[in-house]
Design a protein around this motif. Structure first.
Motif, PDB file in Angstrom:
ATOM      1  N   VAL A 160       0.867  -1.185   0.000  1.00 24.44           N
ATOM      2  CA  VAL A 160       0.000   0.000   0.000  1.00 24.44           C
ATOM      3  C   VAL A 160       0.900   1.230   0.000  1.00 24.44           C
ATOM      4  CG1 VAL A 160      -1.942   1.151   1.131  1.00 24.44           C
ATOM      5  CG2 VAL A 160      -1.697  -1.331   1.302  1.00 24.44           C
ATOM      6  N   ASP A 161       1.436   1.544  -1.185  1.00 26.18           N
ATOM      7  CA  ASP A 161       2.443   2.611  -1.297  1.00 26.18           C
ATOM      8  C   ASP A 161       2.038   3.714  -2.272  1.00 26.18           C
ATOM      9  OD1 ASP A 161       2.603   1.227  -3.653  1.00 26.18           O
ATOM     10  OD2 ASP A 161       4.751   0.829  -3.566  1.00 26.18           O
ATOM     11  N   GLY A 162       0.773   3.704  -2.695  1.00 25.72           N
ATOM     12  CA  GLY A 162       0.298   4.729  -3.624  1.00 25.72           C
ATOM     13  C   GLY A 162       0.511   4.398  -5.087  1.00 25.72           C
ATOM     14  N   SER A 163       1.153   3.283  -5.379  1.00 20.21           N
ATOM     15  CA  SER A 163       1.439   2.930  -6.767  1.00 20.21           C
ATOM     16  C   SER A 163       0.265   2.248  -7.458  1.00 20.21           C
ATOM     17  CB  SER A 163       2.669   2.022  -6.851  1.00 20.21           C
ATOM     18  OG  SER A 163       2.430   0.795  -6.196  1.00 20.21           O
ATOM     19  N   ARG A 164      -0.723   1.835  -6.676  1.00 20.67           N
ATOM     20  CA  ARG A 164      -1.898   1.160  -7.213  1.00 20.67           C
ATOM     21  C   ARG A 164      -3.069   1.385  -6.264  1.00 20.67           C
ATOM     22  NH1 ARG A 164       1.307  -1.648  -4.540  1.00 20.67           N
ATOM     23  NH2 ARG A 164       2.702  -2.038  -6.280  1.00 20.67           N
ATOM     24  N   THR A 165      -4.270   1.113  -6.719  1.00 18.45           N
ATOM     25  CA  THR A 165      -5.429   1.185  -5.829  1.00 18.45           C
ATOM     26  C   THR A 165      -5.570  -0.139  -5.087  1.00 18.45           C
ATOM     27  OG1 THR A 165      -6.615   2.766  -7.225  1.00 18.45           O
ATOM     28  CG2 THR A 165      -7.938   1.454  -5.710  1.00 18.45           C
ATOM     29  N   SER A 176      -2.189   7.899  -3.566  1.00 16.96           N
ATOM     30  CA  SER A 176      -2.415   8.341  -2.191  1.00 16.96           C
ATOM     31  C   SER A 176      -2.230   7.182  -1.216  1.00 16.96           C
ATOM     32  CB  SER A 176      -3.836   8.903  -2.054  1.00 16.96           C
ATOM     33  OG  SER A 176      -4.133   9.200  -0.702  1.00 16.96           O
ATOM     34  N   THR A 177      -1.797   7.501  -0.012  1.00 15.35           N
ATOM     35  CA  THR A 177      -1.722   6.491   1.057  1.00 15.35           C
ATOM     36  C   THR A 177      -2.686   6.844   2.186  1.00 15.35           C
ATOM     37  OG1 THR A 177       0.161   7.684   2.028  1.00 15.35           O
ATOM     38  CG2 THR A 177       0.663   5.826   0.575  1.00 15.35           C
ATOM     39  N   THR A 178      -3.602   7.791   1.894  1.00 17.08           N
ATOM     40  CA  THR A 178      -4.645   8.156   2.848  1.00 17.08           C
ATOM     41  C   THR A 178      -5.920   7.414   2.476  1.00 17.08           C
ATOM     42  OG1 THR A 178      -3.704  10.365   3.142  1.00 17.08           O
ATOM     43  CG2 THR A 178      -5.992  10.050   3.830  1.00 17.08           C
ATOM     44  N   PRO A 179      -6.462   6.608   3.377  1.00 17.85           N
ATOM     45  CA  PRO A 179      -7.604   5.776   3.002  1.00 17.85           C
ATOM     46  C   PRO A 179      -8.947   6.497   3.039  1.00 17.85           C
ATOM     47  CG  PRO A 179      -7.031   5.361   5.283  1.00 17.85           C
ATOM     48  CD  PRO A 179      -6.005   6.340   4.750  1.00 17.85           C
ATOM     49  N   ALA A 192     -12.546   4.302  -7.009  1.00 18.71           N
ATOM     50  CA  ALA A 192     -11.356   4.009  -7.813  1.00 18.71           C
ATOM     51  C   ALA A 192     -11.521   4.441  -9.263  1.00 18.71           C
ATOM     52  CB  ALA A 192     -11.034   2.521  -7.748  1.00 18.71           C
ATOM     53  N   GLY A 193     -12.785   4.583  -9.709  1.00 15.23           N
ATOM     54  CA  GLY A 193     -13.019   5.002 -11.080  1.00 15.23           C
ATOM     55  C   GLY A 193     -12.649   3.958 -12.115  1.00 15.23           C
ATOM     56  N   VAL A 194     -12.840   2.676 -11.766  1.00 17.69           N
ATOM     57  CA  VAL A 194     -12.562   1.603 -12.721  1.00 17.69           C
ATOM     58  C   VAL A 194     -13.870   0.993 -13.209  1.00 17.69           C
ATOM     59  CG1 VAL A 194     -10.308   1.023 -11.767  1.00 17.69           C
ATOM     60  CG2 VAL A 194     -12.338  -0.115 -10.868  1.00 17.69           C
ATOM     61  N   TRP A 195     -13.840   0.461 -14.421  1.00 20.62           N
ATOM     62  CA  TRP A 195     -15.032  -0.224 -14.923  1.00 20.62           C
ATOM     63  C   TRP A 195     -15.005  -1.655 -14.434  1.00 20.62           C
ATOM     64  CZ3 TRP A 195     -16.762  -4.250 -18.082  1.00 20.62           C
ATOM     65  CH2 TRP A 195     -18.136  -4.195 -18.389  1.00 20.62           C
ATOM     66  N   LEU A 196     -16.025  -2.037 -13.663  1.00 20.17           N
ATOM     67  CA  LEU A 196     -16.028  -3.356 -13.052  1.00 20.17           C
ATOM     68  C   LEU A 196     -17.072  -4.294 -13.636  1.00 20.17           C
ATOM     69  CD1 LEU A 196     -15.570  -2.337  -9.303  1.00 20.17           C
ATOM     70  CD2 LEU A 196     -13.841  -3.188 -10.894  1.00 20.17           C
ATOM     71  N   GLY A 197     -17.923  -3.795 -14.519  1.00 18.28           N
ATOM     72  CA  GLY A 197     -18.934  -4.664 -15.110  1.00 18.28           C
ATOM     73  C   GLY A 197     -19.905  -5.185 -14.077  1.00 18.28           C
TER      74      GLY A 197
END
Length: 237
Positions: free
Chosen positions: A33-38, A107-110, A130-135
């Motif tokens: 959990v370093d901000g590089s991914r959701t 971000s690393t703020t939850p 997260a703004g991802v398309w999840l179907g």
């Protein structure tokens, strides 16, 4: 290096962790959990079970194909109190287990999840944040694209209606019902304004909280899924 860390963490916690979920502890948390991914993190007792855990497993499997990583912090309340430091660090109350936090890319703020522990509700939360398309169930990718461009101001309601009408005409029979809901929502946005999806989501959520038959609740969930498409900004997976 990251892949090696994920493999080691997964092997270490495989026995107590749901399929598709990465176990984290005090040593590995900040490396993942370093901000590089959701990342969506569940804080829970070390060996969870029951209806909420079953819903979490459904959620984890449903989101597995996306770019969002799902992780779990198992907290001991005895002995060495494993990972209790992480629980305290993020202000998680034991009485609130299972507690969910989403750490967005960059971000690393939850952001805390405060809804019911239901697979569909967790998916909508992830999609919104997260703004991802999840179907999600009932959602159609081409209509979601129209909805998101309308919500962002990239196209007008009239343009969205024209696109949605053409897409509805071309939609297979299995998608017609959902496609018609998209069109009706766009019509409402045109007549009521851009606040309609949020207002309608609040209304439908309130209806769900009442005494509603199971089949009706399914339809309300489907409507909420589609309404969520008018709020999330799409990212590439």
């Amino acid at each position: 290096m990251l892949r090696a860390l994920i493999v080691l963490a997964a092997v270490a916690g495989a026995a107590a962790t749901a399929k598709g979920v990465l176990p984290l502890d005090s040593l590995t948390f900040d490396k993942i959990v370093d901000g590089s991914r959701t990342v969506v993190v569940k804080f829970d007792k070390q060996y969870p079970y029951g209806e909420k855990e079953d819903e979490f497993k459904k959620y984890a499997e449903a989101i597995a194909a996306s770019s969002v990583l799902v992780a779990e912090v198992g907290v001991q309340d005895y002995g060495d109190k494993l990972n209790d430091d992480l629980r305290e660090r993020f202000g998680v109350n034991k009485e609130a287990f299972p507690a969910f936090r989403i750490f967005k890319k960059g971000s690393t703020t939850p952001v805390a999840y405060t809804g019911d522990v239901k697979s569909d509700a967790l998916l909508r939360f992830t999609k919104d944040e997260a703004g991802v398309w999840l179907g999600l169930q009932g959602c159609i990718e081409v209509f979601d694209g129209i909805a998101q461009r309308l919500s962002s101001g990239a196209i007008t309601a009239d343009a969205a209606l024209a696109e949605a009408g053409a897409a509805l005409a071309a939609a297979p029979d299995a998608e017609k019902k959902s496609a018609e809901i998209y069109v009706r929502i766009i019509e409402k946005i045109k007549s009521v304004g851009p606040t309609f999806p949020a207002q309608e989501s609040a209304r439908v959520t309130k209806l769900k909280e009442g005494k509603v038959a199971a089949d009706k609740k399914k339809l309300l969930d489907l409507r909420l899924n589609i309404l969520s498409s008018f709020k999330a900004a799409k990212q590439e997976l």
